[in-house]
Scaffold this motif. Structure first.
Motif, mmCIF file in Angstrom:
data_model
loop_
_atom_site.group_PDB
_atom_site.id
_atom_site.type_symbol
_atom_site.label_atom_id
_atom_site.label_comp_id
_atom_site.label_asym_id
_atom_site.label_seq_id
_atom_site.Cartn_x
_atom_site.Cartn_y
_atom_site.Cartn_z
ATOM 1 N N GLY A 11 0.729 -1.332 0.102
ATOM 2 C CA GLY A 11 0.036 0.024 -0.011
ATOM 3 C C GLY A 11 0.914 1.246 -0.032
ATOM 4 O O GLY A 11 2.051 1.329 -0.001
ATOM 5 N N LYS A 12 0.113 2.389 0.068
ATOM 6 C CA LYS A 12 0.820 3.721 -0.041
ATOM 7 C C LYS A 12 0.146 4.418 1.190
ATOM 8 O O LYS A 12 -0.987 4.655 1.421
ATOM 9 C CB LYS A 12 0.546 4.499 -1.405
ATOM 10 N N VAL A 13 1.230 5.096 1.881
ATOM 11 C CA VAL A 13 0.865 5.923 3.095
ATOM 12 C C VAL A 13 -0.044 7.353 2.461
ATOM 13 O O VAL A 13 0.400 7.727 1.492
ATOM 14 C CB VAL A 13 1.857 6.543 3.787
ATOM 15 N N SER A 14 -1.343 7.473 2.852
ATOM 16 C CA SER A 14 -2.075 8.311 2.405
ATOM 17 C C SER A 14 -2.518 9.372 3.173
ATOM 18 O O SER A 14 -2.915 10.555 2.876
ATOM 19 C CB SER A 14 -3.404 7.708 1.706
ATOM 20 N N GLU A 54 4.751 7.052 0.591
ATOM 21 C CA GLU A 54 5.727 6.046 0.975
ATOM 22 C C GLU A 54 4.927 4.660 0.521
ATOM 23 O O GLU A 54 3.983 4.479 1.025
ATOM 24 C CB GLU A 54 6.228 5.935 1.956
ATOM 25 N N GLU A 55 5.681 3.820 -0.312
ATOM 26 C CA GLU A 55 5.260 2.366 -0.373
ATOM 27 C C GLU A 55 5.582 1.378 0.396
ATOM 28 O O GLU A 55 6.873 1.373 0.830
ATOM 29 C CB GLU A 55 5.817 2.006 -2.014
ATOM 30 N N ILE A 56 4.763 0.897 1.156
ATOM 31 C CA ILE A 56 5.030 0.022 2.153
ATOM 32 C C ILE A 56 4.140 -1.480 1.978
ATOM 33 O O ILE A 56 3.503 -1.485 1.490
ATOM 34 C CB ILE A 56 5.102 0.663 3.468
ATOM 35 N N GLU A 57 4.743 -2.570 2.648
ATOM 36 C CA GLU A 57 4.167 -3.624 2.958
ATOM 37 C C GLU A 57 3.871 -3.640 4.431
ATOM 38 O O GLU A 57 4.292 -3.340 5.337
ATOM 39 C CB GLU A 57 5.178 -4.789 2.440
#
Length: 119
Positions: A11-14, A54-57
């Motif tokens: 996902g991406k931190v929104s 930021e793209e994170i798992e």
């Protein structure tokens, strides 16, 4: 994409708040990483660990009856998330350390000259 408890998703931190971070998952759904699920250590400021977009798992740890998705970073195996330090914080730390070293050097020079200083 169907989100299930126990699965690891990208996902991406929104959004970042004082209580956690919202993450937009690849299926268009949004989940929350509560501040207590960001790291194994005390987290004072979420911004020290995550950045917007930021793209994170993340690991899905709960889905309540209203469809709210609870996420975790700290429950990912092998994940060792450390605080991110902003440029401003790095610069402030550098200046503080530099000032301290200059004070120590000046003190050392003065002690070798018997206390008198021409500086």
């Amino acid at each position: 994409m169907s989100v299930e408890v126990g699965s690891v998703v990208e996902g991406k931190v929104s959004g970042i708040t004082n209580f956690g971070a919202f993450v937009e998952l690849s299926g268009g759904e949004t989940g929350l990483i509560h501040i207590s699920e960001i790291a194994d250590t005390y987290v004072k400021d979420v911004n020290d660990y995550l950045e917007m977009n930021e793209e994170i798992e993340v690991k899905v740890i709960s889905i309540d009856d209203d469809g709210k998705i609870g996420l975790s970073l700290k429950q990912l195996e092998g994940e060792d998330r450390k605080p991110k330090m902003s440029f401003e914080k790095k610069m402030k730390k550098f200046i503080e350390e530099s000032d301290e070293k200059q004070k120590q050097l000046k003190k050392s020079i003065e002690s070798k000259r018997g206390g008198s200083s021409r500086y």
